[in-house]
Scaffold this motif. Structure first.
Motif, mmCIF file in Angstrom:
data_model
loop_
_atom_site.group_PDB
_atom_site.id
_atom_site.type_symbol
_atom_site.label_atom_id
_atom_site.label_comp_id
_atom_site.label_asym_id
_atom_site.label_seq_id
_atom_site.Cartn_x
_atom_site.Cartn_y
_atom_site.Cartn_z
ATOM 1 N N PRO A 1 2.951 -22.263 47.046
ATOM 2 C CA PRO A 1 1.487 -22.187 47.158
ATOM 3 C C PRO A 1 1.058 -20.871 47.800
ATOM 4 C CG PRO A 1 2.323 -24.288 47.998
ATOM 5 C CD PRO A 1 3.515 -23.390 47.795
ATOM 6 N N ASN A 2 -0.175 -20.479 47.534
ATOM 7 C CA ASN A 2 -0.686 -19.206 48.063
ATOM 8 C C ASN A 2 -0.602 -19.132 49.585
ATOM 9 O OD1 ASN A 2 -1.509 -18.019 45.549
ATOM 10 N ND2 ASN A 2 -3.200 -19.478 45.502
ATOM 11 N N ALA A 3 -0.865 -20.243 50.253
ATOM 12 C CA ALA A 3 -0.884 -20.234 51.715
ATOM 13 C C ALA A 3 0.474 -19.918 52.310
ATOM 14 C CB ALA A 3 -1.381 -21.591 52.236
ATOM 15 N N ARG A 4 1.536 -20.093 51.541
ATOM 16 C CA ARG A 4 2.883 -19.815 52.033
ATOM 17 C C ARG A 4 3.413 -18.468 51.566
ATOM 18 N NH1 ARG A 4 6.553 -24.674 50.455
ATOM 19 N NH2 ARG A 4 8.067 -23.347 51.554
ATOM 20 N N ASP A 5 2.592 -17.724 50.843
ATOM 21 C CA ASP A 5 2.970 -16.389 50.380
ATOM 22 C C ASP A 5 2.314 -15.381 51.316
ATOM 23 O OD1 ASP A 5 2.711 -13.807 48.943
ATOM 24 O OD2 ASP A 5 3.568 -14.908 47.262
ATOM 25 N N GLY A 6 3.109 -14.683 52.094
ATOM 26 C CA GLY A 6 2.581 -13.759 53.091
ATOM 27 C C GLY A 6 1.744 -12.644 52.481
ATOM 28 N N ILE A 7 2.108 -12.173 51.306
ATOM 29 C CA ILE A 7 1.354 -11.093 50.668
ATOM 30 C C ILE A 7 -0.018 -11.591 50.233
ATOM 31 C CG2 ILE A 7 1.304 -9.486 48.718
ATOM 32 C CD1 ILE A 7 4.363 -9.434 48.860
ATOM 33 N N ALA A 8 -0.062 -12.799 49.668
ATOM 34 C CA ALA A 8 -1.344 -13.375 49.263
ATOM 35 C C ALA A 8 -2.239 -13.599 50.464
ATOM 36 C CB ALA A 8 -1.116 -14.687 48.509
ATOM 37 N N ARG A 9 -1.672 -14.070 51.565
ATOM 38 C CA ARG A 9 -2.483 -14.296 52.772
ATOM 39 C C ARG A 9 -3.071 -12.996 53.285
ATOM 40 N NH1 ARG A 9 1.949 -17.334 54.557
ATOM 41 N NH2 ARG A 9 2.321 -15.805 56.193
ATOM 42 N N ARG A 10 -2.265 -11.944 53.312
ATOM 43 C CA ARG A 10 -2.758 -10.662 53.816
ATOM 44 C C ARG A 10 -3.786 -10.048 52.870
ATOM 45 N NH1 ARG A 10 2.727 -10.287 55.208
ATOM 46 N NH2 ARG A 10 3.212 -9.041 53.356
ATOM 47 N N ALA A 11 -3.627 -10.266 51.585
ATOM 48 C CA ALA A 11 -4.564 -9.692 50.612
ATOM 49 C C ALA A 11 -5.957 -10.307 50.758
ATOM 50 C CB ALA A 11 -4.043 -9.902 49.198
ATOM 51 N N GLY A 12 -6.034 -11.598 51.074
ATOM 52 C CA GLY A 12 -7.319 -12.233 51.328
ATOM 53 C C GLY A 12 -8.036 -12.695 50.074
ATOM 54 N N GLU A 13 -9.211 -13.272 50.279
ATOM 55 C CA GLU A 13 -9.957 -13.901 49.195
ATOM 56 C C GLU A 13 -10.359 -12.921 48.097
ATOM 57 O OE1 GLU A 13 -13.268 -16.022 50.731
ATOM 58 O OE2 GLU A 13 -12.053 -17.380 51.959
ATOM 59 N N GLY A 14 -10.585 -11.668 48.459
ATOM 60 C CA GLY A 14 -11.007 -10.691 47.462
ATOM 61 C C GLY A 14 -9.960 -10.364 46.428
ATOM 62 N N ALA A 15 -8.715 -10.810 46.648
ATOM 63 C CA ALA A 15 -7.631 -10.542 45.697
ATOM 64 C C ALA A 15 -7.445 -11.677 44.703
ATOM 65 C CB ALA A 15 -6.326 -10.288 46.449
ATOM 66 N N PHE A 16 -8.257 -12.747 44.818
ATOM 67 C CA PHE A 16 -8.102 -13.901 43.939
ATOM 68 C C PHE A 16 -9.045 -13.785 42.749
ATOM 69 C CE2 PHE A 16 -5.904 -15.326 47.577
ATOM 70 C CZ PHE A 16 -5.008 -16.296 47.137
ATOM 71 N N ALA A 17 -8.480 -13.941 41.564
ATOM 72 C CA ALA A 17 -9.261 -13.834 40.337
ATOM 73 C C ALA A 17 -10.150 -15.053 40.147
ATOM 74 C CB ALA A 17 -8.325 -13.688 39.139
ATOM 75 N N GLU A 18 -11.247 -14.837 39.456
ATOM 76 C CA GLU A 18 -12.095 -15.934 39.012
ATOM 77 C C GLU A 18 -11.549 -16.417 37.679
ATOM 78 O OE1 GLU A 18 -16.447 -15.780 37.278
ATOM 79 O OE2 GLU A 18 -16.494 -15.674 39.468
ATOM 80 N N ILE A 19 -11.337 -17.726 37.533
ATOM 81 C CA ILE A 19 -10.661 -18.284 36.373
ATOM 82 C C ILE A 19 -11.637 -19.109 35.536
ATOM 83 C CG2 ILE A 19 -8.729 -19.689 35.565
ATOM 84 C CD1 ILE A 19 -7.924 -17.165 37.117
ATOM 85 N N ALA A 20 -11.532 -18.965 34.221
ATOM 86 C CA ALA A 20 -12.320 -19.773 33.296
ATOM 87 C C ALA A 20 -11.468 -20.059 32.063
ATOM 88 C CB ALA A 20 -13.605 -19.048 32.892
ATOM 89 N N GLU A 21 -11.739 -21.193 31.421
ATOM 90 C CA GLU A 21 -11.085 -21.462 30.144
ATOM 91 C C GLU A 21 -11.622 -20.483 29.115
ATOM 92 O OE1 GLU A 21 -11.639 -25.561 29.188
ATOM 93 O OE2 GLU A 21 -10.000 -26.207 30.517
ATOM 94 N N HIS A 22 -10.720 -20.042 28.219
ATOM 95 C CA HIS A 22 -11.109 -19.033 27.231
ATOM 96 C C HIS A 22 -10.297 -19.282 25.970
ATOM 97 C CE1 HIS A 22 -12.454 -15.230 25.594
ATOM 98 N NE2 HIS A 22 -11.203 -14.855 25.409
ATOM 99 N N GLY A 23 -10.977 -19.761 24.909
ATOM 100 C CA GLY A 23 -10.274 -20.079 23.680
ATOM 101 C C GLY A 23 -9.202 -21.122 23.933
ATOM 102 N N ALA A 24 -7.991 -20.835 23.472
ATOM 103 C CA ALA A 24 -6.871 -21.753 23.677
ATOM 104 C C ALA A 24 -6.189 -21.536 25.022
ATOM 105 C CB ALA A 24 -5.850 -21.596 22.552
ATOM 106 N N GLY A 25 -6.697 -20.603 25.816
ATOM 107 C CA GLY A 25 -6.062 -20.302 27.091
ATOM 108 C C GLY A 25 -7.071 -20.106 28.201
ATOM 109 N N TYR A 26 -6.909 -19.005 28.933
ATOM 110 C CA TYR A 26 -7.702 -18.791 30.136
ATOM 111 C C TYR A 26 -8.116 -17.327 30.239
ATOM 112 C CZ TYR A 26 -5.555 -23.254 31.200
ATOM 113 O OH TYR A 26 -5.138 -24.560 31.119
ATOM 114 N N ARG A 27 -9.123 -17.101 31.081
ATOM 115 C CA ARG A 27 -9.554 -15.744 31.413
ATOM 116 C C ARG A 27 -9.530 -15.585 32.914
ATOM 117 N NH1 ARG A 27 -15.173 -14.591 29.245
ATOM 118 N NH2 ARG A 27 -14.102 -13.719 27.419
ATOM 119 N N ALA A 28 -8.942 -14.499 33.386
ATOM 120 C CA ALA A 28 -8.916 -14.168 34.811
ATOM 121 C C ALA A 28 -9.691 -12.871 34.998
ATOM 122 C CB ALA A 28 -7.487 -14.006 35.304
ATOM 123 N N THR A 29 -10.676 -12.893 35.899
ATOM 124 C CA THR A 29 -11.542 -11.742 36.117
ATOM 125 C C THR A 29 -11.499 -11.345 37.583
ATOM 126 O OG1 THR A 29 -13.032 -12.497 34.361
ATOM 127 C CG2 THR A 29 -13.902 -10.892 35.921
#
Length: 236
Positions: free
Chosen positions: A201-229
């Motif tokens: 999980p993200n909370a156990r990844d030290g790099i993700a924790r240090r990067a903070g909320e601004g490093a997390f993509a916004e996710i939406a369904e897109h066609g048969a898959g997904y879109r990350a922005t």
């Protein structure tokens, strides 16, 4: 910014005010529609803004294969993912002509271009899930790829570099909300065949924790898959 007239352009001071509101307003945090509306008014593609993107470690698997391409899948199996990265200045002006390099592991946790991957596999000579794009007038670089898998000690992520001219300006990583990754890993092959308990999980990844909320993509369904922005703020 494209397709703007003097009467529709959002001034720099207005963009700054919108960013401050997004950063400080608990209402915007609780009501995503308000945050999105404010971001759209500033000409941004995602509401996950309000700061310069933090540097993170490059990691051991960067290589520049000089592949200027939008589709980086090379036939690797996984959930389809459209990746949109908008490069902007600290005052939220989209940057045209920025070079964006991305690279990430496949659904099995393997990186191209390197030996000694999981299971002792040698991926030298391979170039899957790597590529370069230049941003358009809207500051956006588009990539067609798959949802990255995972490997021991790391959560799901995408590595990237931003270059302005010949200068490397930012090295960082993009992350995914845990809930979104869990849905993908539970639905699609070949992720489902792996030991999902090993996903970190993200909370156990030290790099993700240090990067903070601004490093997390916004996710939406897109066609048969997904879109990350993700909006990427750089010091220009």
């Amino acid at each position: 910014m494209p397709n703007e007239s003097p009467t529709t352009r959002t001034p720099v001071f207005a963009r700054r005010a919108i960013l401050r509101a997004l950063a400080l307003s608990p209402v915007a945090a609780l009501v995503p529609g308000l945050a999105r509306a404010a971001a759209e008014k500033a000409g941004l593609v995602s509401a996950n803004v309000c700061m310069l993107t933090p540097e993170t470690t490059e990691g051991p698997f960067y290589v520049d294969p000089r592949l200027v391409r939008a589709d980086i899948t090379e036939g690797r199996s996984g959930a389809p993912l459209e990746l949109r990265m908008q490069v902007v200045t600290a005052d939220c002006r989209p940057i045209e002509g920025a070079r964006v390099d991305v690279w990430h592991c496949d659904a099995e946790g393997l990186y191209s271009g390197y030996a000694d991957q999981l299971g002792g596999l040698d991926m030298r000579g391979e170039t899957f899930l790597r590529g370069t794009q230049m941003t358009g007038r809207d500051g956006i670089a588009h990539f067609t790829t798959i949802w990255p898998g995972w490997y021991p000690g790391r959560t799901a992520h995408v590595h990237y570099k931003v270059f302005l001219g010949r200068s490397e300006t930012l090295t960082s990583q993009l992350f995914f909300p845990d809930g979104a990754s869990e849905v993908v890993y539970g639905r699609a092959e070949p992720y489902r065949a792996r030991e999902t308990a090993r996903y970190l999980p993200n909370a156990r990844d030290g790099i993700a924790r240090r990067a903070g909320e601004g490093a997390f993509a916004e996710i939406a369904e897109h066609g048969a898959g997904y879109r990350a922005t993700l909006v990427v703020g750089v010091a220009a």
